[in-house]
Design a protein around this motif. Sequence first.
Motif, short mmCIF file in Angstrom:
data_model
loop_
_atom_site.label_atom_id
_atom_site.label_comp_id
_atom_site.label_asym_id
_atom_site.label_seq_id
_atom_site.Cartn_x
_atom_site.Cartn_y
_atom_site.Cartn_z
N PHE A 1 -5.29 9.30 -0.27
CA PHE A 1 -5.28 9.63 1.15
C PHE A 1 -5.36 8.36 2.00
CE2 PHE A 1 -7.46 12.57 4.53
CZ PHE A 1 -6.31 12.51 5.30
N ALA A 2 -6.19 7.43 1.59
CA ALA A 2 -6.34 6.18 2.35
C ALA A 2 -5.03 5.39 2.36
CB ALA A 2 -7.46 5.34 1.76
N ASP A 3 -4.28 5.44 1.27
CA ASP A 3 -3.01 4.71 1.21
C ASP A 3 -1.91 5.40 2.02
OD1 ASP A 3 -3.94 2.69 -0.41
OD2 ASP A 3 -3.26 3.61 -2.28
N LEU A 4 -1.87 6.72 1.91
CA LEU A 4 -0.73 7.45 2.48
C LEU A 4 -0.89 7.75 3.98
CD1 LEU A 4 0.07 10.02 -0.36
CD2 LEU A 4 1.40 8.01 0.30
N ALA A 5 -2.11 7.90 4.46
CA ALA A 5 -2.31 8.30 5.86
C ALA A 5 -1.54 7.43 6.85
CB ALA A 5 -3.80 8.31 6.19
N PRO A 6 -1.59 6.08 6.75
CA PRO A 6 -0.87 5.27 7.74
C PRO A 6 0.65 5.34 7.61
CG PRO A 6 -2.62 4.00 6.66
CD PRO A 6 -2.41 5.23 5.85
N LEU A 7 1.15 5.90 6.52
CA LEU A 7 2.60 5.92 6.29
C LEU A 7 3.27 7.15 6.88
CD1 LEU A 7 2.76 4.78 2.54
CD2 LEU A 7 2.76 3.36 4.61
#
Length: 392
Positions: A110-116
């Motif tokens: 979630f931390a990786d994908l949220a900004p994308l």
Amino acid sequence: MQDWVSASDTIDRALDRAFSPTRSLDASAIAATTDVYFNRTQAIVSHFGDQRVEYALFIRRPVVAACGLMIRWLRNVARERGMSIDVRQVYPEGAWVGAGEPLLYISGSFADLAPLETLLLQRLGPCCVAAHHAYQMVMTLPKVAFLAMEARHCAGFDMQEMMAFAAAVGSEAAKKEGARGFIGNANDATSAFFGRERGLGTMPHALIGYAGSTLRAAEMYREVYPDDPLTILVDYFGQEITDSLAVCRRFPELAARGDLSIRLDTHGGRFLEGLDPQTSYAVLERHTPGTIRRYRSDRELRDLVGTGVSAAAIWRMREALNDAGFMNVKIVASSGFGIEKCTAMADAQAPVDVIGTGSFIPSRWTETYATADIVSYDGVPRVKVGREFLLR
């Protein structure tokens, strides 16, 4: 569900060429261009404990699946940043997808994908809608070759690349159903999507003005590019038929072997040389009697017998070329060839060989809006009320 990326080997190779590591966005660039609340979500999740989530991505209108550009961008970012992601497409590239149906699922931190999320949606919706438009245009005129000329209407190279990719995907889908489809595009940078090393095209109106006459522009082009087929614009001086025949008589060998094309790009402020409303009606009655009685809107009537590049204008040009003995000279048409105009041309059986168009670009940008929702957190299905249809 399968892991699908490309519509064809040609498009797959073009995507590999387009996405080098240098084109990935680093973390600071992603943070600057995404929506702020996604950055804050990343910070909160990182503080309280990350989870593995699964996103479903969909569009609210029917489209043709054209996800490859977005997927390659995502995988490129993931590779550079050491992210572990799983991408599963529900539909292969080029498949028709109903309104609201999930196009693909993406799983990861979630931390990786949220900004994308913002940047993924930017690369999904416009491609899928434009691919649908390109497919519809090509299927309406399956025997006609199309040339993608979208670049001049795009807001920078990112959009240009998306639209060229979309046209290629829509075209490949139509080719599987027997259409000729898009045979190339008008610039080098995205020509690989169409299986070419270079873009196609000969001259703009500006060169005609520089030369001082249509015939002289043709001679100049031939002198510099003696081995190329020749396509000549003929509307600059408002003498489409006169100038077309002059060029044909100057280059009879090119005309005889089919290497000479006449491009009609007459603007909507006037009729093709020798036409007016009455003669335009007469042209269609000679070749496709009854067509004019079936028109369904003012727009369609204009496309059939109005100013600019109408069906009547194309038929009149074909008449003039054939009457002068230039049956092998091809007709290229451009100017506003979207789905509606292609439909009118099909109804009038317009004798056009190639259509140059960028009108697969969505005219209503709101229809391109894609949406993403998380459908599971650490393997537990959960989605906001009203989006239960996304669960799998």
